[in-house]
Design an enzyme around this catalytic site. Sequence first.
Site: not given
Ligand SMILES: [Fe+2]
Length: 252
Positions: A128, A133, A175, A194
């Site tokens: 993740h 990111h 996010e 992700s």
């Molecule tokens: Fe995150």
Amino acid sequence: MNPVSGADNQLRVAKPFLIQQDWNAYTQEQHSVWAELVRRRMPQLQEHAAQEYLDGFHQIGLREDTIPNLADVNRRLGPRTGWNATPVSGFLPPDAFFEMLAARQFPTTTYIRSRESMEYTPEPDIFHDVFGHVPMHAHPVFADFLQHYGRVCARLMDDKDKLEKMGRLFWFTVEFGVIRQKGKIKLYGSGLISSHGEGTHVIERRPEIRDFNLDQVLEQKFLVSEEQKVLYAIESFDQMFEAAQEAEKRLS
Ligand SMILES: [Fe+2]
């Protein structure tokens, strides 16, 4: 440069959470979990991720077959935008998290989920954090946004309501952000990048996708545990950066 010693010089609150990534300790099984996760996500992302994400993936040298060595990632990322993916021991308290963002250090877990929890892991993991990111941190405007966001939040630490509003801005951009490019909705938020389930949910257009509106975003409640019912599409990353500046003006 060792990214951790660089971070040590700047970080005060986050310092106890900094660790080293012992890259040689990853097992073949762990590398193969990474590889399977990447191979599972890539066909959808090639078509539906923002081009800036895909560019970042290559620019920072991520690979399909092995868990990234953060020192290698940082050697490529640092010269581009000044960001580092900095290894930490797990969830950070908000003040440490914002301090790191303000210093262009992205807190990055080094643990990888097990094969039994491929789709969902309650704790953040390196898939993740890095796959989701870090590629966007190679984009100069996104990079500036994220640092600015950290600075603003660090100054709002005593005001829970304002910090909650800023948390919504993070949620609906970093996010779960989507962007409209050439008339299509593209993914750039780490939660969508992700997670195969979350990404598929958006692509199949099950959530309502509204034009990005800062007033609405700051008031929009969300549930972490459920698929998102409403998302906000930006038109450009400049729009996101301007939103952070506007939020700062309103909440300061
Ligand atoms: Fe995150």
